[in-house]
Scaffold this motif. Structure first.
Motif, PDB file in Angstrom:
ATOM      1  N   ALA A 205      53.448  60.159  -1.198  1.00 20.98           N
ATOM      2  CA  ALA A 205      52.628  58.882  -0.484  1.00 20.98           C
ATOM      3  C   ALA A 205      53.106  57.597  -0.974  1.00 20.98           C
ATOM      4  CB  ALA A 205      51.401  59.334  -0.576  1.00 20.98           C
ATOM      5  N   LEU A 206      53.274  57.582  -2.324  1.00 23.11           N
ATOM      6  CA  LEU A 206      53.291  56.258  -3.018  1.00 23.11           C
ATOM      7  C   LEU A 206      54.828  55.769  -2.642  1.00 23.11           C
ATOM      8  CD1 LEU A 206      52.902  54.164  -5.341  1.00 23.11           C
ATOM      9  CD2 LEU A 206      53.944  55.849  -6.940  1.00 23.11           C
ATOM     10  N   LEU A 207      55.827  56.447  -2.537  1.00 22.43           N
ATOM     11  CA  LEU A 207      57.193  56.095  -2.222  1.00 22.43           C
ATOM     12  C   LEU A 207      57.182  55.743  -0.766  1.00 22.43           C
ATOM     13  CD1 LEU A 207      59.555  58.906  -3.976  1.00 22.43           C
ATOM     14  CD2 LEU A 207      59.729  56.407  -4.148  1.00 22.43           C
ATOM     15  N   LEU A 208      56.484  56.551  -0.056  1.00 24.15           N
ATOM     16  CA  LEU A 208      56.428  56.100   1.555  1.00 24.15           C
ATOM     17  C   LEU A 208      55.669  54.669   1.655  1.00 24.15           C
ATOM     18  CD1 LEU A 208      55.899  59.508   3.443  1.00 24.15           C
ATOM     19  CD2 LEU A 208      57.941  57.958   3.207  1.00 24.15           C
ATOM     20  N   MET A 209      54.504  54.804   0.951  1.00 28.81           N
ATOM     21  CA  MET A 209      53.807  53.466   1.031  1.00 28.81           C
ATOM     22  C   MET A 209      54.890  52.177   0.674  1.00 28.81           C
ATOM     23  SD  MET A 209      50.131  52.266  -0.482  1.00 28.81           S
ATOM     24  CE  MET A 209      49.056  53.493   0.770  1.00 28.81           C
TER      25      MET A 209
ATOM     26  N   LYS B 102      55.842  49.574   3.600  1.00 28.54           N
ATOM     27  CA  LYS B 102      55.153  48.204   3.755  1.00 28.54           C
ATOM     28  C   LYS B 102      55.302  47.649   2.605  1.00 28.54           C
ATOM     29  CE  LYS B 102      50.814  50.694   5.932  1.00 28.54           C
ATOM     30  NZ  LYS B 102      49.561  50.938   5.634  1.00 28.54           N
ATOM     31  N   HIS B 103      55.855  46.350   2.736  1.00 28.53           N
ATOM     32  CA  HIS B 103      56.107  45.305   1.753  1.00 28.53           C
ATOM     33  C   HIS B 103      55.013  44.972   0.866  1.00 28.53           C
ATOM     34  CE1 HIS B 103      58.199  42.544  -0.395  1.00 28.53           C
ATOM     35  NE2 HIS B 103      57.566  41.660  -0.183  1.00 28.53           N
ATOM     36  N   GLY B 104      54.803  44.877  -0.285  1.00 26.18           N
ATOM     37  CA  GLY B 104      53.656  44.565  -1.269  1.00 26.18           C
ATOM     38  C   GLY B 104      52.642  45.701  -1.220  1.00 26.18           C
ATOM     39  N   ALA B 105      52.986  47.008  -1.022  1.00 23.29           N
ATOM     40  CA  ALA B 105      52.204  48.081  -0.876  1.00 23.29           C
ATOM     41  C   ALA B 105      51.735  48.543  -2.479  1.00 23.29           C
ATOM     42  CB  ALA B 105      52.605  49.048  -0.092  1.00 23.29           C
ATOM     43  N   VAL B 106      52.671  48.039  -3.517  1.00 25.35           N
ATOM     44  CA  VAL B 106      52.164  48.692  -4.847  1.00 25.35           C
ATOM     45  C   VAL B 106      50.867  48.274  -5.155  1.00 25.35           C
ATOM     46  CG1 VAL B 106      52.912  48.340  -7.173  1.00 25.35           C
ATOM     47  CG2 VAL B 106      54.541  48.279  -5.494  1.00 25.35           C
ATOM     48  N   GLU B 107      50.348  46.939  -5.101  1.00 26.49           N
ATOM     49  CA  GLU B 107      49.211  46.725  -5.238  1.00 26.49           C
ATOM     50  C   GLU B 107      48.058  47.305  -4.515  1.00 26.49           C
ATOM     51  OE1 GLU B 107      51.650  44.489  -4.686  1.00 26.49           O
ATOM     52  OE2 GLU B 107      51.726  43.735  -6.786  1.00 26.49           O
TER      53      GLU B 107
ATOM     54  N   VAL C  63      51.729  51.600 -11.727  1.00 22.97           N
ATOM     55  CA  VAL C  63      52.224  52.204 -10.450  1.00 22.97           C
ATOM     56  C   VAL C  63      53.991  51.881 -10.252  1.00 22.97           C
ATOM     57  CG1 VAL C  63      52.263  51.867  -7.882  1.00 22.97           C
ATOM     58  CG2 VAL C  63      50.117  52.256  -9.177  1.00 22.97           C
ATOM     59  N   ARG C  64      54.361  50.549 -10.741  1.00 16.12           N
ATOM     60  CA  ARG C  64      55.502  50.349 -10.688  1.00 16.12           C
ATOM     61  C   ARG C  64      56.408  51.161 -11.675  1.00 16.12           C
ATOM     62  NH1 ARG C  64      53.635  45.073 -10.008  1.00 16.12           N
ATOM     63  NH2 ARG C  64      53.937  44.079  -8.008  1.00 16.12           N
ATOM     64  N   GLY C  65      55.801  51.663 -12.791  1.00 18.16           N
ATOM     65  CA  GLY C  65      56.461  52.639 -13.829  1.00 18.16           C
ATOM     66  C   GLY C  65      56.522  53.781 -13.118  1.00 18.16           C
ATOM     67  N   VAL C  66      55.589  54.330 -12.439  1.00 17.44           N
ATOM     68  CA  VAL C  66      55.842  55.541 -11.677  1.00 17.44           C
ATOM     69  C   VAL C  66      56.932  55.468 -10.700  1.00 17.44           C
ATOM     70  CG1 VAL C  66      54.598  57.314 -10.137  1.00 17.44           C
ATOM     71  CG2 VAL C  66      53.430  56.352 -12.068  1.00 17.44           C
TER      72      VAL C  66
END
Length: 182
Positions: A130-134, A138-143, A156-159
């Motif tokens: 789900a994290l990878l797909l998000m 979607k650009h900027g979905a990390v936040e 999250v960026r580390g993961v």
């Protein structure tokens, strides 16, 4: 009494098989040429319609992908011309040609890696997938993901970094079973 299959029917079936087999590669190629996400599906649909209309011109046994890419290139150019008329374009036809040429040089490696990537993605946990797909849909979905899970953006960026490394290694092993595991 069953009717015998005509050569045209079996050729048509083979054409449909080739068209379906190359859908992922066509979409990736189109994504490489068309920066506007909203336009990509329309371009793919138009390419598929053109391929179907011109199916009689395709010679079985020749390179279907190269033939289909030529249509995709044409439709992407036409889409860009329309966008110019509507004042929605920031780059020229030359860039599309350059991107298409570069992509076609790299494409065999991409095509070989897709099945391995799919298999590696299936091995991930639901949360990691789900994290990878998000992140990539979607650009900027990390936040957004960080907020929804109560983690920091840095965490999250580390993961994501670790997942990309693990996926790359998994794909390399899938494409080359003798690839070292460590």
């Amino acid at each position: 009494m069953a009717r015998p299959h005509s050569p045209e029917a079996s050729d048509q079936g083979e054409f449909v098989r080739l068209l379906l087999q190359h859908q992922d590669a066509l979409l990736v190629f189109i994504c490489h040429l068309v920066p506007n996400r909203d336009v990509r599906d329309d371009v793919l649909q138009e390419v598929n319609l053109l391929l179907w209309e011109k199916r009689e011109e395709f010679e079985l046994g020749t390179n279907f992908r190269a033939w289909a890419y030529a249509f995709a290139r044409y439709v992407a150019m036409r889409s860009r011309t329309k966008a110019i008329r509507e004042g929605k374009v920031a780059f020229g036809h030359e860039l599309i040609e350059t991107l298409a040429d570069e992509f076609e040089e790299e494409d065999p490696l991409l095509a070989e890696g897709m099945p391995a990537l799919r298999e590696c993605l299936e091995r991930l946990t639901e949360e990691d997938r789900a994290l990878l797909l998000m992140r990539y849909r979607k650009h900027g979905a990390v936040e957004q993901f960080a907020e929804s899970t109560g983690k920091s953006s840095a965490a999250v960026r580390g993961v994501l970094f670790r997942l990309r490394i693990a996926l790359r290694r998994c794909v390399e092993r899938g494409m080359n079973p003798s690839f070292p595991l460590g």
